[in-house]
Write a protein that holds these residues in place. Structure first.
Motif, mmCIF file in Angstrom:
data_model
loop_
_atom_site.group_PDB
_atom_site.id
_atom_site.type_symbol
_atom_site.label_atom_id
_atom_site.label_comp_id
_atom_site.label_asym_id
_atom_site.label_seq_id
_atom_site.Cartn_x
_atom_site.Cartn_y
_atom_site.Cartn_z
ATOM 1 N N GLU B 194 2.589 -3.130 13.936
ATOM 2 C CA GLU B 194 2.850 -1.945 13.112
ATOM 3 C C GLU B 194 3.345 -2.360 11.718
ATOM 4 N N ARG B 195 4.263 -3.330 11.689
ATOM 5 C CA ARG B 195 4.769 -3.803 10.387
ATOM 6 C C ARG B 195 3.661 -4.455 9.574
ATOM 7 N N TRP B 196 2.787 -5.196 10.286
ATOM 8 C CA TRP B 196 1.686 -5.863 9.565
ATOM 9 C C TRP B 196 0.747 -4.817 8.938
ATOM 10 N N LEU B 197 0.476 -3.739 9.690
ATOM 11 C CA LEU B 197 -0.404 -2.699 9.161
ATOM 12 C C LEU B 197 0.236 -1.969 7.978
ATOM 13 N N LYS B 198 1.558 -1.870 7.998
ATOM 14 C CA LYS B 198 2.252 -1.188 6.904
ATOM 15 C C LYS B 198 2.317 -2.069 5.667
ATOM 16 N N GLY B 199 2.074 -3.367 5.858
ATOM 17 C CA GLY B 199 2.043 -4.293 4.722
ATOM 18 C C GLY B 199 3.399 -4.802 4.392
#
Lengths: 250, 199
Positions: B194-199
């Motif tokens: 999720e954090r990776w997708l949020k950048g």
């Protein structure tokens, strides 16, 4: 440090869990995916589904079951039952299994271990061994106990690992269902013989049984009724194992 | 989570159902692709990887995905490499002697010592070092026999221990590489993705 693993096992036939599950709060205690999700929420480190369907219809349900469990679960899923050739393994992996268990087929045709390991990787190749005590050791039992091909269980574990098994699921045929604890000598003998991880199975009824098996050399413990009966949650058992001095994911 | 489009590279025999399911649980629109063009233009790309180093490199080169992966990571565009996917970024591996990796990162992938169980199967504690934006402390699920032991200069990373410290994951800008399987690492893995997708 790598932690020990606690793995609930669901016996499934034609898409339904066949051993009764007693614990509270489930809408449908026969649904493998609802139960699997409940166990993940309790802290299960992996889930094993043993599909005992014998009919073609049951086999079709197997893929459907794996897909539904996969959609919900974010922990590893091992599926065993009815894997006769590498294609069967591929079908289960495509459906969402992370590992497949092979038992009888591996004994009758050990090449299948190599085939699956080479095609899909050692990390998804689990060889399940049912071992019964005999004079001076243990022998392999297949076809749900109907056949004893005269293989030494420890030697077979070693051969399976050499052929490409990434993990051994080791069940004590004598202890399974007895609630008298795992066969600790069997675990120690196989753990000393192979370098791959061992999941101990058969006989667990109390958290102390799991602790003993892990101390005897198992890397993971599989249990069914201790959790299904609602006596202990996976989380409770894991906290007891941590108190026993083991490295546990809590 | 908005419907981010996540492109998963079909790198051969890797079973990717778990990766697909993990991103679908995050509400992402998942697309499976096997051409370099589809990877060049995508916002988020995942390189899953199971199987051997040699076969993995062979598939990457045959399909033309090798260059596309190299370019994306070199240009620091949002890319997630999982398990063998992380190993293939290095120069070579004990697993397939003589086979060249992508060589994007310096170093050799080596086997765990015989003193510990190999493959490493299970949950291991992950301890992020300085500068990690995505990686947090927790337990991740591993299934590997090989690993790198040195963090690459210019990258932040997390370590775990199995017969000695090894690199559990690395990150640099929007690039995240994991030796573990975030898609199988429960709620902790879910939040990492999720954090990776949020950048």
């Amino acid at each position: 440090m790598l932690t020990i693993r606690v793995i609930p096992c669901l016996d499934v036939r034609d898409g339904r869990v066949v051993k009764g599950v007693q614990f509270q709060g489930l809408r449908d205690a026969g649904s493998p995916w609802e139960l699997g999700a409940a166990y993940e929420a309790q802290g299960a480190d992996e889930l094993v589904i043993l599909d005992v369907s014998a009919t073609p219809q049951g086999r079709e349900n197997q893929v459907d079951t794996v897909q539904k469990v996969r959609a919900l679960l974010s922990i590893p899923l091992t599926v065993g039952g009815g894997v006769r050739r590498a294609d069967d393994a591929g079908r289960l992996l495509d459906a969402g299994a992370d590992k497949v268990g092979i038992n009888t087929a591996a004994v009758h045709n050990p090449q299948i271990i190599t085939d699956i390991a080479e095609r899909y990787g050692r990390q998804c190749t689990v060889v399940a061994i049912d071992a019964a005590r005999v004079e001076g050791g243990w022998e392999v039992v297949v076809l749900s106990g109907k056949e004893r091909p005269g293989l030494d269980a420890v030697a077979w574990a070693r051969e399976a690992a050499e052929r490409g098994a990434g993990e051994i699921l080791l069940t004590s045929w004598d202890r399974d269902g007895t609630r008298s604890g795992y066969d600790l000598e069997l675990i120690a003998a196989v753990a000393a013989a192979v370098g791959v991880p061992i999941i101990a199975s058969g006989g667990a009824a109390h958290p102390d049984h799991l602790l003993e098996a892990l101390r005897a050399g198992a890397d993971a413990v599989l249990a069914a009724s201790i959790f299904h009966d609602g006596d202990y949650t996976v989380g409770e058992v894991k906290r007891l194992l941590a108190q026993g001095g083991l490295e546990v994911r809590l | 989570m908005s419907a981010a489009e996540v492109v998963i590279a079909r790198t051969g025999v890797a079973n990717i159902a778990s990766v697909v399911a993990a991103f679908e649980r995050l509400g992402a629109a998942v697309r499976l692709v096997d051409t370099p063009e589809a990877i060049k233009d995508a916002e988020f790309v995942v390189f899953p990887g199971v199987g051997s180093f040699g076969a993995g490199m062979h598939n990457l080169r045959e399909s033309g995905l090798a260059d596309a992966l190299f370019t994306r990571i070199h240009e620091e565009r949002a890319t997630l490499a999982i398990c063998l996917g992380q190993q293939l970024l290095f120069e070579e591996s004990d697993e397939s002697p003589g086979i060249r990796g992508l060589g994007l990162l310096p170093g050799r992938v080596t086997r765990f010592p015989n003193a510990v169980r190999v493959p490493q199967f299970g949950w291991n504690a992950v301890e992020p070092g300085e500068g990690c934006r995505f990686l947090e402390p927790g337990y991740a699920y591993f299934a590997n026999s090989y690993r790198v032991t040195q963090l690459v200069h210019g990258w932040s990373g997390a370590f775990s221990d199995h017969g000695g410290p090894f690199v559990a994951a690395m990150e640099r800008g929007p690039v995240l590489t994991c030796q573990f399987h975030p898609e199988l690492s429960g709620a902790w893995g879910h939040r990492l993705l999720e954090r990776w997708l949020k950048g």
